[in-house]
Design an enzyme around this catalytic site. Sequence first.
Site, short mmCIF file in Angstrom:
data_model
loop_
_atom_site.label_atom_id
_atom_site.label_comp_id
_atom_site.label_asym_id
_atom_site.label_seq_id
_atom_site.Cartn_x
_atom_site.Cartn_y
_atom_site.Cartn_z
CB ALA A 71 -0.91 0.00 1.21
CB CYS A 131 -6.30 5.48 -8.44
SG CYS A 131 -6.38 5.86 -10.16
#
Lengths: 306, 264
Positions: A71, A131
């Site tokens: 991440a 995203c």
Amino acid sequence: MTPDLSVRLGPLTLRNPVMVASGCCGFGQELAEWMPLSALGAIVVKGTTLRPRRGNPPPRVWETPAGMLNAIGLQNDGVQDLIEHKLPWLREQDVPIIVNIAGETVGEFAELARVLDRAPGVAALELNVSCPNVRAGGMQFGVCTTGVAEVTSAAREATRLPIITKLSPNVTDIVEMARAAVDAGADALSLINTLLGMAIDPETRRPRLANITGGLSGPAVRPVAVRMVWQVARAVRVPIIGLGGISRAEHALEFIIAGASAVCIGTGLFADPRCPIAVVDGLRDYMERHGIERLGDLRGALEAAV
Amino acid sequence: MSEGAPRPGQDHYVAQVRTNIGVADGHRLLTLICPEVAQTAVPGQFLQIRVSVSGQDPLLRRPICVAAAREDEVDIVVRVAGRGTDLLARETPGAFVDLLGPLGRGFTRPGRHEPVALVGGGVGVAPLHFLLTSLADPSRVRVLLGARTRALLPRQPGLSGLEGLRIATDDGSEGHHGTAADLLAGVLETDPPHRVYACGPQPMLAAVARLCIQRRIVCEVSLEERMACGIGVCMGCAVPMAGGGYTRACREGPVYDARAVKWE
Ligand SMILES: Cc1cc2nc3c(=O)[nH]c(=O)nc-3n(C[C@H](O)[C@H](O)[C@H](O)COP(=O)(O)OP(=O)(O)OC[C@H]3O[C@@H](n4cnc5c(N)ncnc54)[C@H](O)[C@@H]3O)c2cc1C
Ligand SMILES: Cc1cc2nc3c(=O)[nH]c(=O)nc-3n(C[C@H](O)[C@H](O)[C@H](O)COP(=O)(O)O)c2cc1C
Ligand code: FES
């Protein structure tokens, strides 16, 4: 016979099918310390946004069985920095440059495509539709056909550069997403991006990543990626870039036989930053052993009773 | 550093294990034959070591500091922390170890006669030992070592018998009953050094950094952030900076000026 490893990717011709994946090779400089970038079919640089992004707090990575979660949070210095400070060096490396772009709105994708259209040395754009879409409350563009289509057509209208839409595997029907991208004007598709995952430390009951969830990559995801490439290749006519857990020629061959025109190496670079060279050599060996003159002849050559 | 050019000595090596000895409970000292790394590594730099035969599982390499370098060989000290370090700690003499290195930015060398203190916690002593052996006059250096308990103090050859050595254990089983940072606090009162170098667990480093920043003593810390690639391509090893944003522990670090880091 010298096997011909060159491949066509829509309007692009690559000297070989082995590329390096976005987010796994930075902007090329550190990787160039380990291998000449000119040995690659292409380089896909780190996800680039309109404005600089700091990225997520650590820990950002966690190793899992034959894979890893990440991440990173798209840490990058923004598109202007890419154009002013990174592209000039990269242009000298004799490798096609594919810029991976990420927007929070459809408008940002279009703006990124417009800005990069004028930047010398960019061979193609790869759209990171994984995203979060700020307008849709953080839901990803890539998980619904309208999101994929809107982003792809907005970028399509903003540039003459070839557009590669990179699909998220976190969907019920990958073929639907692929069709949406192609109908909206994608010249090629990349698949797959990371699978959404999570790991927990039972002792502390805390998530292993500060961001709680992260993207799974590496050998663990390869079967999922091969299956998705195979499904999509049978449904659309544009070239496919296959990725997910590739670090050896055998892995790349799985994707090509499933229908990919080219492949990308991501996480494999972390274990061995020189593995792309071995993959190219291994492909050449395979072609010689099997008497295959052009790599394209192997594409989609799956022997199956379906 | 010119862009895209390899750093000195940095390469992919297959090194043979010469010896493997126990230096504390669950700590092994491995000597690897690798002349190129021995000749180019700077104290504070690390190696990315493959811990599986296939390189597929465990997938990622493990970052391990260089603990000493002599003509054709380097030492590493491995603390068994999980599966990967357990595999590495079991490598027997004659076996081959696949590694990338030397990587990262090492310690700034002190001036020839500059008084320095080294503060190490547990296996964090490894890079400090390398720094110590590279100094012109090691006898004048204060070495402050801490561990949870006596059995976990790495007995690296070359450390015992050192005049400036002070030990602390959390349980008081050897030396001062407390931490290496306590020892440093004492030293800073009586006879402050010009420079402090520290490596160890995060809370110890934070305490050392606080002490040194208060007293305006130059302090360098080596940080252990989780890494994926170790070569600067993944952005996985983010270290929060005092001035905002993150840098990469594997490139801009693992050694940092204590003032540059944002301490929680
Ligand atoms: C720059 C640097 C230098 C280091 N030097 C040494 C050394 O000289 N000797 C030594 O014994 N250890 C050292 N470490 C810590 C060592 O890398 C970890 O203990 C090791 O990676 C743990 O792996 P594992 O498979 O045994 O444990 P697991 O907990 O099973 O590992 C799971 C994952 O987490 C990562 N990880 C776990 N702990 C750490 C940690 N503390 N730091 C970074 N990543 C971690 C592993 O690499 C792996 O990817 C260093 C770490 C860094 C970042
Ligand atoms: C650390 C890391 C960072 C990544 N960053 C990006 C990114 O910025 N943009 C993107 O489209 N994909 C990104 N990816 C996804 C990879 O490009 C790739 O799709 C995925 O990891 C699967 O391939 P692999 O198993 O070979 O890594 C990232 C992956 C990793 C591991
Ligand atoms: S560990 Fe990949 S950038 Fe530092």
